[in-house]
Design a protein around this motif. Sequence first.
Motif, PDB file in Angstrom:
ATOM      1  N   ILE A   1       0.744  -1.155  -0.230  1.00 29.96           N
ATOM      2  CA  ILE A   1      -0.014   0.118   0.355  1.00 29.96           C
ATOM      3  C   ILE A   1       0.681   1.690  -0.162  1.00 29.96           C
ATOM      4  O   ILE A   1       1.982   1.082   0.652  1.00 29.96           O
ATOM      5  CB  ILE A   1      -0.806  -0.183   1.005  1.00 29.96           C
ATOM      6  CG1 ILE A   1      -1.983  -1.403   1.011  1.00 29.96           C
ATOM      7  CG2 ILE A   1      -1.910   1.336   1.109  1.00 29.96           C
ATOM      8  CD1 ILE A   1      -3.004  -1.538   1.972  1.00 29.96           C
ATOM      9  N   ASP A   2       0.733   2.188  -1.100  1.00 27.04           N
ATOM     10  CA  ASP A   2       1.225   3.361  -0.958  1.00 27.04           C
ATOM     11  C   ASP A   2       1.345   4.847  -0.305  1.00 27.04           C
ATOM     12  O   ASP A   2       0.325   4.120   0.634  1.00 27.04           O
ATOM     13  CB  ASP A   2       0.891   3.853  -2.719  1.00 27.04           C
ATOM     14  CG  ASP A   2       2.082   4.972  -2.863  1.00 27.04           C
ATOM     15  OD1 ASP A   2       2.395   4.372  -4.337  1.00 27.04           O
ATOM     16  OD2 ASP A   2       1.928   6.119  -2.267  1.00 27.04           O
TER      17      ASP A   2
ATOM     18  N   GLU B   1      -1.644   2.435  11.394  1.00 29.88           N
ATOM     19  CA  GLU B   1      -1.315   2.301  10.011  1.00 29.88           C
ATOM     20  C   GLU B   1      -1.385   1.236   9.412  1.00 29.88           C
ATOM     21  O   GLU B   1      -0.023   0.623   9.689  1.00 29.88           O
ATOM     22  CB  GLU B   1      -0.228   3.247   9.542  1.00 29.88           C
ATOM     23  CG  GLU B   1      -1.268   5.840   9.779  1.00 29.88           C
ATOM     24  CD  GLU B   1      -0.823   6.427   9.010  1.00 29.88           C
ATOM     25  OE1 GLU B   1      -0.381   5.741   7.831  1.00 29.88           O
ATOM     26  OE2 GLU B   1      -1.011   7.508   9.581  1.00 29.88           O
ATOM     27  N   VAL B   2      -1.884   0.736   8.267  1.00 32.44           N
ATOM     28  CA  VAL B   2      -1.298  -0.485   7.428  1.00 32.44           C
ATOM     29  C   VAL B   2       0.010  -1.056   7.369  1.00 32.44           C
ATOM     30  O   VAL B   2       0.949  -2.013   7.580  1.00 32.44           O
ATOM     31  CB  VAL B   2      -2.267  -1.019   5.979  1.00 32.44           C
ATOM     32  CG1 VAL B   2      -3.285  -0.948   6.589  1.00 32.44           C
ATOM     33  CG2 VAL B   2      -2.204  -0.383   5.322  1.00 32.44           C
ATOM     34  N   GLN B   3       0.957   0.800   7.009  1.00 27.79           N
ATOM     35  CA  GLN B   3       2.798   0.427   6.106  1.00 27.79           C
ATOM     36  C   GLN B   3       2.812   0.263   7.558  1.00 27.79           C
ATOM     37  O   GLN B   3       4.438   0.051   7.876  1.00 27.79           O
ATOM     38  CB  GLN B   3       2.204   2.393   6.084  1.00 27.79           C
ATOM     39  CG  GLN B   3       2.053   2.474   4.225  1.00 27.79           C
ATOM     40  CD  GLN B   3       0.365   2.972   4.212  1.00 27.79           C
ATOM     41  OE1 GLN B   3       0.349   3.277   5.954  1.00 27.79           O
ATOM     42  NE2 GLN B   3       0.058   3.827   3.487  1.00 27.79           N
ATOM     43  N   HIS B   4       2.172   1.006   9.252  1.00 28.59           N
ATOM     44  CA  HIS B   4       3.565   0.382   9.639  1.00 28.59           C
ATOM     45  C   HIS B   4       3.298  -1.112  10.170  1.00 28.59           C
ATOM     46  O   HIS B   4       4.040  -1.332  11.748  1.00 28.59           O
ATOM     47  CB  HIS B   4       3.104   1.381  11.214  1.00 28.59           C
ATOM     48  CG  HIS B   4       3.644   2.761  10.283  1.00 28.59           C
ATOM     49  ND1 HIS B   4       2.413   3.825  11.493  1.00 28.59           N
ATOM     50  CD2 HIS B   4       4.414   3.820   9.868  1.00 28.59           C
ATOM     51  CE1 HIS B   4       3.248   4.439  10.685  1.00 28.59           C
ATOM     52  NE2 HIS B   4       4.135   4.725   9.464  1.00 28.59           N
TER      53      HIS B   4
ATOM     54  N   ALA C   1     -10.989   0.559  -3.472  1.00 31.19           N
ATOM     55  CA  ALA C   1     -10.309  -1.081  -3.574  1.00 31.19           C
ATOM     56  C   ALA C   1      -9.436  -1.206  -4.660  1.00 31.19           C
ATOM     57  O   ALA C   1      -8.487  -1.865  -4.628  1.00 31.19           O
ATOM     58  CB  ALA C   1     -11.781  -1.758  -3.593  1.00 31.19           C
ATOM     59  N   ALA C   2     -10.069  -0.783  -5.833  1.00 27.08           N
ATOM     60  CA  ALA C   2      -9.135  -1.250  -7.026  1.00 27.08           C
ATOM     61  C   ALA C   2      -7.782  -0.239  -6.712  1.00 27.08           C
ATOM     62  O   ALA C   2      -6.784  -1.080  -7.322  1.00 27.08           O
ATOM     63  CB  ALA C   2      -9.570  -0.768  -8.645  1.00 27.08           C
ATOM     64  N   THR C   3      -8.189   0.521  -5.856  1.00 26.43           N
ATOM     65  CA  THR C   3      -6.393   1.287  -6.206  1.00 26.43           C
ATOM     66  C   THR C   3      -5.141   0.544  -5.165  1.00 26.43           C
ATOM     67  O   THR C   3      -4.374   0.724  -5.445  1.00 26.43           O
ATOM     68  CB  THR C   3      -6.983   2.715  -5.826  1.00 26.43           C
ATOM     69  OG1 THR C   3      -7.217   3.989  -6.645  1.00 26.43           O
ATOM     70  CG2 THR C   3      -5.175   3.537  -5.927  1.00 26.43           C
ATOM     71  N   VAL C   4      -5.963   0.621  -4.190  1.00 25.91           N
ATOM     72  CA  VAL C   4      -5.633  -0.642  -3.405  1.00 25.91           C
ATOM     73  C   VAL C   4      -4.949  -2.056  -3.797  1.00 25.91           C
ATOM     74  O   VAL C   4      -3.910  -2.167  -3.808  1.00 25.91           O
ATOM     75  CB  VAL C   4      -6.328  -0.783  -1.769  1.00 25.91           C
ATOM     76  CG1 VAL C   4      -5.632  -1.680  -1.226  1.00 25.91           C
ATOM     77  CG2 VAL C   4      -6.358   0.623  -1.419  1.00 25.91           C
ATOM     78  N   ASN C   5      -5.963  -2.636  -4.564  1.00 31.33           N
ATOM     79  CA  ASN C   5      -5.327  -3.399  -4.932  1.00 31.33           C
ATOM     80  C   ASN C   5      -6.138  -3.847  -5.893  1.00 31.33           C
ATOM     81  O   ASN C   5      -7.739  -4.167  -5.709  1.00 31.33           O
ATOM     82  CB  ASN C   5      -5.021  -4.685  -3.921  1.00 31.33           C
ATOM     83  CG  ASN C   5      -4.511  -6.009  -4.676  1.00 31.33           C
ATOM     84  OD1 ASN C   5      -5.224  -7.146  -5.415  1.00 31.33           O
ATOM     85  ND2 ASN C   5      -3.676  -6.270  -5.096  1.00 31.33           N
ATOM     86  N   ALA C   6      -5.818  -3.489  -7.439  1.00 31.87           N
ATOM     87  CA  ALA C   6      -6.890  -4.276  -8.381  1.00 31.87           C
ATOM     88  C   ALA C   6      -7.219  -5.729  -8.503  1.00 31.87           C
ATOM     89  O   ALA C   6      -8.685  -6.106  -8.637  1.00 31.87           O
ATOM     90  CB  ALA C   6      -6.575  -4.132  -9.992  1.00 31.87           C
ATOM     91  N   GLU C   7      -6.317  -6.915  -8.252  1.00 33.31           N
ATOM     92  CA  GLU C   7      -6.760  -8.345  -8.242  1.00 33.31           C
ATOM     93  C   GLU C   7      -7.915  -8.377  -7.106  1.00 33.31           C
ATOM     94  O   GLU C   7      -8.116  -9.011  -7.311  1.00 33.31           O
ATOM     95  CB  GLU C   7      -5.738  -8.951  -7.819  1.00 33.31           C
ATOM     96  CG  GLU C   7      -5.167  -9.723  -9.253  1.00 33.31           C
ATOM     97  CD  GLU C   7      -3.536 -10.408  -8.539  1.00 33.31           C
ATOM     98  OE1 GLU C   7      -3.840 -11.507  -7.662  1.00 33.31           O
ATOM     99  OE2 GLU C   7      -2.186 -10.000  -8.909  1.00 33.31           O
TER     100      GLU C   7
END
Lengths: 273, 272
Positions: free
Chosen positions: A84-85, A123-126, B154-160
């Motif tokens: 996740i960016d 936060e998921v990134q952590h 949701a598609a931005t986080v993970n399209a699959e």
Amino acid sequence: MDARLSEQVLVDVAGAGVRRDGRWLVEGVDLSIRRGEIVTMIGPNGSGKSTTAKLVTGVLKPSVGSVTRKSGLRIGYVPQKLAIDWTMPLTVQRLMSLTGQYGKDEIATALAATGVAHLAQAEVQHLSGGEFQRALLARAMIRKPDLLVLDEPVQGVDFSGEVALYDLIGKIRDETRCGILLISHDLHVVMAATDTVICLNGHVCCRGTPESVARSPEYLSLFGARAANALAVYQHHHDHTHLPDGRVLESDGRIVEAHEHVHEPEGHDHRHV
Amino acid sequence: MITAMFDDFFTRALVAGIGLAFVAGPLGCFIVWRRMSYFGDTMAHSALLGVALSLVLDINVTLGVFIIAAAVAGALLLLQRRNTLSTDALLGILSHSALAIGLVVAFLSGIRVDLMGFLFGDILAVSVIDIVVIYLGGAVILGVLLAMWRPLLAATVNAELAEAEGMRPDVTRVVFMLLLASVIAIAMKIVGVLLITALLIIPAATARRISVTPEQMAIASAFAGALAVTGGLFGSLRFDTPSGPSIVVAALALFLISVALPARLWRKKQEV
């Protein structure tokens, strides 16, 4: 359509293959997943594991053969390598509502079930690899899926975390009776909880219950010693290689057309070294 | 009284700019999350071609820009499928050739075009009609964005993942591109084609540090954009500078402030 499926069968794949740009990504796949069953799919990179998983979830349509899903089948999915960016602010709590809307209590219950209730506001990134996988499992399970699809769920998790995650997956199956399709490159750890192992290499090249595989002398000589060794890496050697053009390179160096290449039903001289 | 208020060109620009910022902010977040800023830039550059063609063919400029921007997005999707060049190179080709063709067409047509106005925005050019277009168009864009918020996120986080759980990331992507083309079409007069992407990205980046959920970031981004538009337009009036660059400078100033402020200050807010 459903009439063909017995009450317990969630997905039935029969003789399915996917062809793209003149090349078979996977062919001759037969498999079914029942309620409460754990099916583990193993195979080397490019062997068609992801393609087969996409057939099961309905993302890909088969070029040949058929895929029959129980009507209204609800799928929970844990993707491989979900990065996740950093630019997206996302707490575990928010992650839970990614594909559906859920109340605070539901979310808390789902997170508690996978042991990460205390991380709801993080936060998921952590998160560490193991924590993140647990959060992703909770997110998939909050949907109350009939079928849970896990793509390499222990990637980036250390060994003790790996064992704990597999225990958790087994527990999820026992408690919710959902079917589970698990994609893995690692045989010896998944052996314990799995009902059916399917080995792919462009096609289904061997399958069976872990017990039946494990009882075979070949398996014992190949995996027995290794299974005891916690850090062993499973390597899967095939006696033939499927070339990109669809032909097959046999172990003796012959290149034959795919239809001339015969997979022996039982013995299949796979050297699991 | 309201009509009297809109008689003033500066008020018109301010109202138009703030309306635009509220649309650009949330959309800009997706550009940042999906790493599409170069893509946004390419679509924006193609807007100049849209302007030139609209003038030559005598059609509505906003409509012409939307069509060309959407066409360029479609061209990119098709070219990507052929797997010949990297997306990065394809964008470079599309971006600059669209801009260049636009300039050549504008020159050849002999139509007297205020090029500076289209490249950098022109607050004097904002009409009451423009305001209506921005607010009506903006309401539609935000409405569509709101309706497809969950699948798009949701598609931005993970399209699959989105696809496996029954969503259609391919469809949401196309709709998102159309929304982007619309924003570019309505933004052109205020900030100009060269700087539209900045109005999409900088407020979103500013909002990142003060947000803990995607929704918070989208809202904060809208307000950061509105603040930048206000500051920039006042600066533009005060120093007689083109409106587009002035707004971007103001947006940048806000971003730098958000970066400079200690993280602890934000964190306190997050724990509430």
